[in-house]
Scaffold this motif. Structure first.
Motif, PDB file in Angstrom:
ATOM      1  N   GLU A 100       0.835  -1.206   0.000  1.00 49.85           N
ATOM      2  CA  GLU A 100       0.000   0.000   0.000  1.00 49.85           C
ATOM      3  C   GLU A 100       0.866   1.251   0.000  1.00 49.85           C
ATOM      4  N   SER A 101       1.959   1.209   0.762  1.00 51.43           N
ATOM      5  CA  SER A 101       2.867   2.353   0.803  1.00 51.43           C
ATOM      6  C   SER A 101       3.529   2.578  -0.553  1.00 51.43           C
ATOM      7  N   PHE A 102       3.875   1.487  -1.226  1.00 53.02           N
ATOM      8  CA  PHE A 102       4.495   1.610  -2.550  1.00 53.02           C
ATOM      9  C   PHE A 102       3.506   2.182  -3.555  1.00 53.02           C
ATOM     10  N   ASP A 103       2.258   1.742  -3.494  1.00 47.86           N
ATOM     11  CA  ASP A 103       1.235   2.298  -4.381  1.00 47.86           C
ATOM     12  C   ASP A 103       1.029   3.787  -4.111  1.00 47.86           C
ATOM     13  N   PHE A 105       3.293   5.798  -2.918  1.00 51.80           N
ATOM     14  CA  PHE A 105       4.489   6.446  -3.443  1.00 51.80           C
ATOM     15  C   PHE A 105       4.342   6.703  -4.936  1.00 51.80           C
ATOM     16  N   LEU A 106       3.884   5.701  -5.672  1.00 56.35           N
ATOM     17  CA  LEU A 106       3.708   5.866  -7.111  1.00 56.35           C
ATOM     18  C   LEU A 106       2.643   6.909  -7.418  1.00 56.35           C
ATOM     19  N   ALA A 107       1.608   6.956  -6.616  1.00 58.05           N
ATOM     20  CA  ALA A 107       0.527   7.920  -6.860  1.00 58.05           C
ATOM     21  C   ALA A 107       0.977   9.354  -6.594  1.00 58.05           C
ATOM     22  N   LYS A 108       1.816   9.547  -5.578  1.00 54.34           N
ATOM     23  CA  LYS A 108       2.231  10.894  -5.208  1.00 54.34           C
ATOM     24  C   LYS A 108       3.365  11.439  -6.065  1.00 54.34           C
ATOM     25  N   ARG A 109       4.170  10.568  -6.646  1.00 56.05           N
ATOM     26  CA  ARG A 109       5.309  11.024  -7.450  1.00 56.05           C
ATOM     27  C   ARG A 109       4.828  11.642  -8.748  1.00 56.05           C
ATOM     28  N   LYS A 110       5.496  12.698  -9.158  1.00 57.32           N
ATOM     29  CA  LYS A 110       5.172  13.339 -10.431  1.00 57.32           C
ATOM     30  C   LYS A 110       6.003  12.670 -11.520  1.00 57.32           C
ATOM     31  N   LYS A 116       5.868   5.012 -14.309  1.00 55.56           N
ATOM     32  CA  LYS A 116       5.300   4.293 -13.160  1.00 55.56           C
ATOM     33  C   LYS A 116       5.230   2.793 -13.444  1.00 55.56           C
ATOM     34  N   VAL A 117       4.817   2.452 -14.657  1.00 55.77           N
ATOM     35  CA  VAL A 117       4.735   1.036 -15.033  1.00 55.77           C
ATOM     36  C   VAL A 117       6.127   0.423 -15.036  1.00 55.77           C
ATOM     37  N   THR A 118       7.111   1.129 -15.559  1.00 54.06           N
ATOM     38  CA  THR A 118       8.486   0.625 -15.599  1.00 54.06           C
ATOM     39  C   THR A 118       9.016   0.399 -14.183  1.00 54.06           C
ATOM     40  N   ILE A 119       8.782   1.357 -13.293  1.00 52.31           N
ATOM     41  CA  ILE A 119       9.245   1.202 -11.903  1.00 52.31           C
ATOM     42  C   ILE A 119       8.556   0.019 -11.248  1.00 52.31           C
TER      43      ILE A 119
END
Length: 141
Positions: A100-103, A105-110, A116-119
């Motif tokens: 959940e924290s990783f998701d 992180f992906l949502a908050k990053r610009k 995002k898919v690559t990461i």
């Protein structure tokens, strides 16, 4: 100087709270717990400080009446007050796991959706071999 509050309940209880409200000591009337009547200060500043002090007093009394008084000391009461004043500081992350924290992180990053898919794919490739070992250790405990 920061305004310090003291709450007493009989002879046994004496709790302190150091607030973020600041005043100049030479302008403060300790008996009346407000600015001195004869000091030259803007009316709106005087009113806002007096309101802030009165509001904090009411909050402290309300929190004390609602608190569990067993083993309550100044440091614990300070934390209760801080939780009330700054609720975002004590966000409950009990239900959040790593994924959940990783998701989040992906949502908050610009970044672009492709990035995002690559990461996520790179991360998945690195973590997949570890997952069976982690679950095996979990069941061993």
């Amino acid at each position: 100087m920061k305004v310090r509050f003291r709450l007493t309940d009989g002879r046994q209880v004496q709790l302190f709270h150091k607030s973020e409200i600041e005043v100049e000591p030479e302008l403060w009337d300790e008996k009346k717990e407000c600015y001195k009547a004869k000091c030259v200060i803007e009316a709106d500043k005087r009113a806002s400080l007096n309101k802030a002090v009165a509001d904090r007093k009411n909050d402290i009394l309300k929190l004390y009446n609602e608190a569990d008084k067993n083993g309550l000391d100044s440091s614990k009461f300070e934390e209760v007050i801080d939780r009330s004043i700054n609720p975002g500081k004590y966000k409950d992350t009990k239900g959040e796991g790593f994924f959940e924290s990783f998701d989040m992180f992906l949502a908050k990053r610009k970044m672009s959706d492709e990035r995002k898919v690559t990461i996520a794919l790179d991360w998945y490739r690195h973590i997949t071999p570890l997952v069976p070992r982690v679950t095996h250790l979990w069941y061993r405990l």
